[in-house]
Each structure stands twice: as structure tokens, then as C-alpha cells.
Design a protein around this motif. Structure first.
Motif, short mmCIF file in Angstrom:
data_model
loop_
_atom_site.label_atom_id
_atom_site.label_comp_id
_atom_site.label_asym_id
_atom_site.label_seq_id
_atom_site.Cartn_x
_atom_site.Cartn_y
_atom_site.Cartn_z
N THR A 73 17.75 1.77 -2.21
CA THR A 73 16.91 0.86 -1.42
C THR A 73 15.46 1.13 -1.75
OG1 THR A 73 18.53 0.85 0.38
CG2 THR A 73 16.30 0.11 0.91
N PHE A 74 14.70 0.07 -1.92
CA PHE A 74 13.27 0.19 -2.22
C PHE A 74 12.47 -0.50 -1.13
CE2 PHE A 74 9.41 -1.65 -4.22
CZ PHE A 74 8.76 -0.48 -4.57
N LEU A 75 11.46 0.18 -0.60
CA LEU A 75 10.53 -0.42 0.34
C LEU A 75 9.22 -0.68 -0.39
CD1 LEU A 75 12.57 1.39 2.13
CD2 LEU A 75 10.94 0.91 3.96
N PRO A 76 8.76 -1.93 -0.49
CA PRO A 76 7.65 -2.29 -1.36
C PRO A 76 6.27 -2.17 -0.72
CG PRO A 76 8.58 -4.27 -0.44
CD PRO A 76 9.39 -3.12 0.11
N TYR A 77 6.07 -1.16 0.12
CA TYR A 77 4.81 -1.05 0.85
C TYR A 77 3.80 -0.23 0.06
CZ TYR A 77 8.16 -2.29 4.54
OH TYR A 77 9.14 -2.90 5.29
N LEU A 78 3.51 -0.66 -1.16
CA LEU A 78 2.65 0.13 -2.04
C LEU A 78 1.21 0.18 -1.54
CD1 LEU A 78 4.00 -1.03 -5.51
CD2 LEU A 78 4.69 0.94 -4.14
N SER A 79 0.79 -0.81 -0.79
CA SER A 79 -0.59 -0.80 -0.25
C SER A 79 -0.59 -1.21 1.21
CB SER A 79 -1.48 -1.74 -1.07
OG SER A 79 -0.94 -3.05 -1.12
N MET B 210 1.77 -18.52 8.01
CA MET B 210 2.11 -17.72 6.84
C MET B 210 2.65 -16.35 7.25
SD MET B 210 -0.81 -18.22 3.90
CE MET B 210 -2.09 -17.43 4.88
N GLY B 211 3.72 -15.95 6.61
CA GLY B 211 4.13 -14.56 6.62
C GLY B 211 3.71 -13.96 5.29
N VAL B 212 2.99 -12.85 5.34
CA VAL B 212 2.39 -12.28 4.13
C VAL B 212 2.85 -10.84 3.93
CG1 VAL B 212 0.21 -11.69 2.98
CG2 VAL B 212 0.34 -13.74 4.42
N ILE B 213 3.38 -10.56 2.73
CA ILE B 213 3.65 -9.17 2.33
C ILE B 213 2.67 -8.84 1.21
CG2 ILE B 213 6.06 -9.39 3.01
CD1 ILE B 213 6.79 -9.34 0.01
N LEU B 214 2.23 -7.60 1.15
CA LEU B 214 1.11 -7.25 0.28
C LEU B 214 1.51 -6.90 -1.15
CD1 LEU B 214 -1.16 -5.22 2.73
CD2 LEU B 214 -1.35 -7.61 2.03
N SER B 215 2.79 -6.66 -1.40
CA SER B 215 3.23 -6.32 -2.76
C SER B 215 4.51 -7.07 -3.08
CB SER B 215 3.46 -4.81 -2.90
OG SER B 215 2.27 -4.09 -2.71
N ALA B 216 4.42 -8.05 -3.97
CA ALA B 216 5.60 -8.79 -4.43
C ALA B 216 5.78 -8.53 -5.93
CB ALA B 216 5.46 -10.28 -4.12
N GLY C 173 5.24 2.83 -0.01
CA GLY C 173 6.56 2.49 -0.51
C GLY C 173 7.44 3.71 -0.73
N ALA C 174 8.73 3.43 -0.98
CA ALA C 174 9.67 4.53 -1.20
C ALA C 174 10.95 4.00 -1.82
CB ALA C 174 9.99 5.23 0.12
N PHE C 175 11.61 4.85 -2.62
CA PHE C 175 12.99 4.65 -3.02
C PHE C 175 13.85 5.54 -2.12
CE2 PHE C 175 11.34 3.27 -7.23
CZ PHE C 175 12.12 2.13 -7.40
N LEU D 214 14.97 2.09 7.60
CA LEU D 214 14.12 3.08 6.93
C LEU D 214 12.66 2.99 7.41
CD1 LEU D 214 15.41 2.82 3.26
CD2 LEU D 214 15.64 4.79 4.80
N TYR D 215 12.24 1.81 7.88
CA TYR D 215 10.82 1.64 8.21
C TYR D 215 10.32 2.63 9.26
CZ TYR D 215 6.47 -0.16 10.03
OH TYR D 215 5.18 -0.25 10.44
N PRO D 216 11.00 2.83 10.39
CA PRO D 216 10.44 3.75 11.40
C PRO D 216 10.17 5.15 10.87
CG PRO D 216 12.22 2.45 12.34
CD PRO D 216 12.25 2.21 10.86
N ALA D 217 11.05 5.64 9.98
CA ALA D 217 10.84 7.00 9.44
C ALA D 217 9.59 7.04 8.57
CB ALA D 217 12.07 7.42 8.64
N LEU D 218 9.37 5.99 7.78
CA LEU D 218 8.18 5.97 6.93
C LEU D 218 6.92 5.75 7.75
CD1 LEU D 218 9.39 3.91 3.86
CD2 LEU D 218 8.86 6.32 3.92
N ALA D 219 7.02 4.98 8.82
CA ALA D 219 5.85 4.72 9.66
C ALA D 219 5.43 5.97 10.42
CB ALA D 219 6.14 3.57 10.62
N GLY D 220 6.35 6.87 10.57
CA GLY D 220 6.04 8.16 11.15
C GLY D 220 5.67 8.15 12.60
#
Length: 481
Positions: free
Chosen positions: A329-335, A290-296, A348-350, A475-481
Motif C-alpha cells: 500500500t502506498f500513501l501519496p502524501y509527499l507534500s 473541488m476535492g484536491v490531493i497534492l500529489s498525483a 507518504g509511505a509504503f 494507515l492514515y491515523p498512524a501516519l498523522a500521529g
């Protein structure tokens, strides 16, 4: 008749199926979640029993004659929950649920022990059961010392139904204590969290007997015994059984609260560094990835609340024709996120907002962001050995034809939508009850549904979606900090 009970995070569903696998009726009851602190998610196990009684009572009232013919019960439930019982089988505290993130430090600690990945084939995720027990040992040592049994949520419900301490292979795979290749508990991993095999339930296959309904409930529910309770399955494996996803190469995409790409396997294929889950399936000698994303749909529902609309209305407003991604662009990483990032802290982010970004543009961006997250999961699954030629769509988000077009085009794989009907976890649980009671051939019982429509990748728009996906990934690396 066969009864499928699916214990979800927000409620329990009781489904009645006949010998010809026809849905006869169903009923539901709510199970509220408690969030006493940021990042915590808990439920009182007593609520599960009460909700089960309520759903069954409603189903009996609808169909008294049919319900009285129940021969066996199958169980499904949300995975990873840590439910502690004392020596008298009394719960010691609320169950810590799958979406509780308090044990991130303990998960990292256990994941540093190379035995966990080597033996379980999986990362120790913060949502899994083992790190929660280590958190309890650190923060609630008196309760930890009184713990006689650790049960997963559906197996806590089974304890009330049968008086037995039993789990199945698929659900147990999400604890970080099971060796899926051997289909047994690993003593060294239990010891690493201060437990022994005596703290664990006995293990059975999902299609095997897993207890019998207690005499008190037989009388209360008006049933003639014995009524067998099958081993059952974790929610995604049960959904796979409901859709007939049980053989190598078969797969589904679930657009529920979380998002899942589930691939059935005829062998155990772990690749923990990919953050792909490699678990036992609910049938003997079979596994799944399984590949699992936490917010769909959770992401679209969040946006719908912000706009004062509904997810269905937002989807309908887009019309039937697929459009190329816009500037937003929306990143759905709300949790946080699981596959492939294993990052509990990201949010997450717009990006790319401008004066021209209207509600429709943001709706499309949210749907596209979820599809891009699923595409990242698919790439991880493919790297882990999964070979998928098409997907069956399930979950509330599959009601949006526009979203399925986005997913098919982003993933480059046709997506099939089943005919109207119930092929989810409760139906899969009922099928497992039938298998446990009859000993029938699983491949004869676990057949796929008829397909109502198929969504193929839009080749003309595929380059635009690929370009937008690449922008999303940057965009992910910038948000991951």
C-alpha cells in the motif's frame, strides 16, 4: 483569432484558437521555481513576463498571419500566489506560490476566526493567499507596509499586459478574502489580515472584459488594437471551460502534478469542514466544488526517478489488464494533503513491503494510492452535495489507460477519455477570450469534446479494490500521529 495564455508553475503556454474553436498552434516557455528554504516555493514575476514574451514570439514566428488576427486574449494561471506590488506597480519580492507551506501557523490562526469559513465557505488552507500576507506582516513588515496591491499570478501577468489591476471570480475564490455567494471581496476578512479593498484588484467575471493590451505590446506583437483581455480564470476553472464542464452534474478528474476532482454547480454549496473547495466558476451565476490531493502524477514521477525509469515506461510495463491490488500500500502524501485531511505535516509511505514486492508491484501501489486518495476526495464531495455519474479525465496521467481503469474501479464511476486534442487551461482561456469579445452564449461555446474511450468499473475486481482502499484508510491515523 483568440489567444489563450496559461501561466503554469513550471512554464507558460500560448495557444491560438480560431473562430471555429480549432487549435491553430501553440508555444511554451519555462518559468523556474526557486526554493530558498525548506517548504518555500517562489517565482520572480519578471520571469512570467519574459516567458510570455518568449512564447508569443515563438507563436508569431510559426504563424505570423494568423497571430496578427488576434482579437482577444484570455488568461489562466496557478492559483493562490501572493504577488506584492508597490505604488509604482513594481514587484516588492518574489511571488509566494500555491505549494509554499511557510504560512501554516498563520492559516491556522485565521481559520480559528469563524468569519472565514462562514463567509468564504472554505477552510483557510496554508497554500491560500491570505495566510501568506499575514506571514509577510509578521516576518517582512517593511515590505508589507509598502504593499499597494496584492495580485494573483495570472493577474500580475495581466498588469504587465494591460496596466490594469483586475482579477476574476474563480481565481479570487482561492484567496480566503472573497465571498463566493456574493461574488465580492469581504472587507472584514481583508481587515483581519491588515488590508483594505484598496489593496485588491477590481473583480470581473471570467467571460467579461478585463482590460486591453497596452499600446507598446500591440506594436511589439504586430497587432491592430484594441485587443481585449478577458477576465480569465484560475487553472482548474479554465480547464473546466476547455472541457465544457460548466453545467450541474458535469465533472472531471485531473491527473496532473496534483490531483483534482472538479464538479460544476448551479449554486454555491459550501461545506468547509469537509476540506472540499467551494469556489466561483469562470462563468456568471455558476460555481464549482473541488476535492484536491497534492500529489498525483507527482507521486508516480517521484517513483520513476527513484527507479531510473519514466512514468510512461512504468505504466506500459503493467500491460493492459487490470490486476487486483497486492500486499503493498502506498500513501501519496509527499507534500501533505488537502481533501479531506487538511494536513500539511503528513508524509507518504509504503506499507506491506516484502521480498516478493518487485518494481511492478510498487508501480501498481503508487497508482492505487493516488486513486484511493481521489476516492477519499470523492466521498467528501458527495457529502458536500455533489452528485457525479461519470468523469472526464485530463492531465498527463490520463495517458495511462491502466491508471484510468484503477481510478474507475476504485471510484465506482465511469471515466471518459477525450479524443486527442488540447482541452486544457490554455484552450479554456481562449474560449473565455471569445466569450468576452463576442458576447456569445457560454453554453454554445463551452461544449464538451468527443470521447475516444471510456473506462468502466471492473465489477469483478471492485471488492478487492474496496478492501485495499479500507486498508489504505486505516494507515492514515498512524501516519498523522
Amino acid at each position: 483569432m483568440y489567444l489563450g495564455l496559461d501561466l503554469g508553475t513550471s512554464g507558460i503556454r500560448a495557444l491560438l484558437m480560431d473562430e471555429d474553436q480549432r487549435l491553430i498552434g501553440s508555444a511554451s516557455a519555462a518559468t523556474p521555481v526557486s526554493r530558498p528554504h525548506p517548504g518555500w516555493s517562489e517565482q520572480d514575476p519578471a520571469l512570467w513576463n519574459e516567458a510570455c514574451s518568449s512564447a508569443v514570439a515563438s507563436l508569431r514566428a510559426q504563424l505570423p498571419r494568423e497571430f496578427a488576427a488576434v482579437r482577444a486574449i484570455g488568461l489562466s494561471g496557478h492559483m493562490h500566489g501572493a504577488t506584492l506590488f508597490d505604488a509604482a506597480d513594481q514587484p516588492l519580492r518574489p511571488s509566494i506560490l500555491w505549494n509554499d507551506s511557510r504560512a501554516a501557523a498563520e492559516a491556522s490562526e485565521l481559520d480559528q476566526d469563524p468569519r472565514f469559513r462562514a463567509l468564504t465557505g472554505n477552510i483557510v488552507f496554508p497554500g491560500f493567499t491570505a495566510p501568506k500576507l499575514l506571514w509577510l506582516a509578521h516576518h517582512e513588515p517593511e515590505l508589507f507596509a509598502r504593499t499597494a496591491k496584492v495580485l494573483l499570478p495570472k493577474d500580475a501577468l495581466r498588469l504587465w499586459l494591460t496596466g490594469s489591476h483586475i482579477s476574476d471570480m474563480s481565481d479570487a475564490s482561492g484567496t480566503s478574502w472573497l465571498n463566493p455567494a456574493k461574488r465580492d471581496w469581504e472587507d472584514s476578512l481583508l481587515q483581519a489580515t491588515g488590508l483594505t479593498r484598496e489593496h485588491m484588484p477590481d473583480l470581473v467575471e471570467g467571460s467579461a472584459p478585463g482590460g486591453e493590451l497596452r499600446a507598446e505590446l500591440l506594436a511589439e506583437w504586430g497587432l491592430k488594437g484594441p485587443v481585449l483581455v478577458a477576465g480569465g480564470a484560475g487553472d482548474n476553472a479554465a480547464s473546466a471551460i476547455g472541457m465544457g464542464i460548466a453545467r450541474e452534474g458535469e465533472a472531471f478528474v485531473s491527473l496532473g502534478t496534483s490531483g483534482v476532482i472538479f464538479a460544476a454547480n448551479d449554486a454555491f454549496r459550501p461545506r468547509p469542514e469537509s476540506a472540499v473547495h467551494a469556489f466561483c466558476h469562470a462563468l456568471p451565476g455558476r460555481w464549482h466544488q473541488m476535492g484536491v490531493i497534492l500529489s498525483a502524477t507527482d507521486a508516480l514521477n517521484w517513483y520513476a526517478r527513484i527507479t531510473g525509469s519514466s512514468a510512461a515506461d512504468l505504466s506500459r510495463a503493467l500491460g493492459p489488464d487490470l490486476q487486483a491490488p497486492g500486499e503493498v500500500t502506498f500513501l501519496p502524501y509527499l507534500s501533505g494533503e488537502r481533501t479531506p485531511h487538511n494536513d500539511t505535516q503528513i508524509r507518504g509511505a509504503f506499507s506491506g513491503l516484502s521480498h516478493s514486492a518487485d518494481r511492478a508491484a510498487l508501480t501498481r501501489a503508487v497508482m492505487e494510492g493516488v486513486a484511493f486518495a481521489l476516492a477519499d476526495s470523492l466521498l467528501a464531495l458527495q457529502a458536500a452535495g455533489a452528485s457525479l455519474s461519470r468523469l472526464v479525465a485530463v492531465g498527463g496521467g490520463s495517458n495511462s489507460g491502466y491508471w484510468l481503469k484503477v481510478i474507475a474501479t476504485t471510484l465506482g464511476i465511469p471515466v471518459d477519455l477525450p479524443v486527442g486534442g488540447d482541452f486544457g487551461a490554455a484552450f479554456g482561456a481562449a474560449r473565455l477570450a471569445m466569450l468576452a469579445a463576442s458576447g456569445a452564449d457560454p453554453d454554445a461555446v463551452c461544449t464538451p469534446p468527443a470521447i475516444a474511450s471510456s473506462f468502466t468499473p471492473d465489477r469483478a475486481l471492485a471488492p478487492a479494490f474496496a478492501e485495499a482502499h479500507e486498508r489504505y484508510r486505516r494507515l492514515y491515523p498512524a501516519l498523522a500521529g
